[in-house]
Enzyme design. Structure first.
Site, PDB file in Angstrom:
ATOM      1  N   TYR A  28     -10.063  -4.375   0.239  1.00 33.35           N
ATOM      2  CA  TYR A  28      -9.479  -3.716   1.411  1.00 33.35           C
ATOM      3  C   TYR A  28      -8.882  -4.635   2.478  1.00 33.35           C
ATOM      4  CZ  TYR A  28     -11.471   0.551  -0.517  1.00 33.35           C
ATOM      5  OH  TYR A  28     -11.787   1.597  -1.328  1.00 33.35           O
ATOM      6  N   GLU A  52       3.756  -1.677   9.795  1.00 38.08           N
ATOM      7  CA  GLU A  52       4.338  -2.372  10.933  1.00 38.08           C
ATOM      8  C   GLU A  52       4.401  -3.877  10.688  1.00 38.08           C
ATOM      9  OE1 GLU A  52       1.712   1.030  12.597  1.00 38.08           O
ATOM     10  OE2 GLU A  52       1.770  -0.286  10.849  1.00 38.08           O
ATOM     11  N   CYS A  96      -2.268  -4.511  14.175  1.00 38.04           N
ATOM     12  CA  CYS A  96      -0.807  -4.459  14.276  1.00 38.04           C
ATOM     13  C   CYS A  96      -0.348  -4.637  15.719  1.00 38.04           C
ATOM     14  CB  CYS A  96      -0.267  -3.152  13.705  1.00 38.04           C
ATOM     15  SG  CYS A  96      -0.299  -3.125  11.899  1.00 38.04           S
ATOM     16  N   ILE A 132       0.698  -1.309   2.261  1.00 37.90           N
ATOM     17  CA  ILE A 132       0.427  -1.734   0.892  1.00 37.90           C
ATOM     18  C   ILE A 132      -1.062  -2.034   0.810  1.00 37.90           C
ATOM     19  CG2 ILE A 132       0.966  -3.402  -0.920  1.00 37.90           C
ATOM     20  CD1 ILE A 132       3.633  -3.919   0.697  1.00 37.90           C
ATOM     21  N   ASN A 163      -4.892  -2.619  -1.148  1.00 37.78           N
ATOM     22  CA  ASN A 163      -5.412  -3.492  -2.176  1.00 37.78           C
ATOM     23  C   ASN A 163      -6.873  -3.123  -2.408  1.00 37.78           C
ATOM     24  OD1 ASN A 163      -6.742  -6.149  -3.115  1.00 37.78           O
ATOM     25  ND2 ASN A 163      -4.555  -6.566  -3.313  1.00 37.78           N
TER      26      ASN A 163
END
Length: 139
Positions: free
Chosen positions: A48, A55, A93, A43, A45
């Site tokens: 950034y 994940e 992640c 997702i 934005n």
């Protein structure tokens, strides 16, 4: 759940991606040790750093539901409208997952264009991790 099905689930989650800036859609399917599956998509934005990867979305959903034991995650990613393109988890992640997984048994499944996959132990992707043991605490 078989990994083939987990890969398909990750690829389906990819369709929910909000990636209007990068046009690189990612889906993830996180498998708990008791067989539950949590999905996530990236997702983005306009600011950034405020975006979130697929994940971490899957892990946040699972952890917020009280899950703490995980066995695998399948990741499907690539340009919008194209087949998956071997998308590996980013460094953020990997560090995020490190908080919640057994690095010697947790498996990261990378989905290929034909929906076949390659499996890696988490320790292969983050061999020199920093975590609770470095802080000398247990969560």
């Amino acid at each position: 759940m078989e990994y083939t099905e987990l890969c398909k689930t990750a690829d389906e989650a990819r369709k929910q991606s909000y990636c209007i800036y990068s046009h690189f859609a990612v889906g993830a399917a996180l498998l708990t040790k008791d067989g539950r599956v949590y999905t996530g998509c990236n997702i983005e934005n306009a600011s950034y750093p405020a975006g979130i990867c697929a994940e971490r979305t899957a892990f946040c959903k699972a952890v917020s539901d009280g899950e703490r034991e995980f066995s695998a995650i399948a990741i499907s990613g690539g340009p919008v409208g194209e087949a998956p393109d071997d998308a590996f988890p980013c460094g953020v992640c990997r560090q995020f997952m490190n908080e919640f997984v057994d690095k010697d048994s947790f498996e990261v499944i990378i989905v290929h264009a034909d929906l076949s996959y390659t499996t890696y132990r988490f320790s292969e992707l983050l061999p020199y991790s920093f975590g609770t043991k470095n802080l000398k605490i247990e969560p």
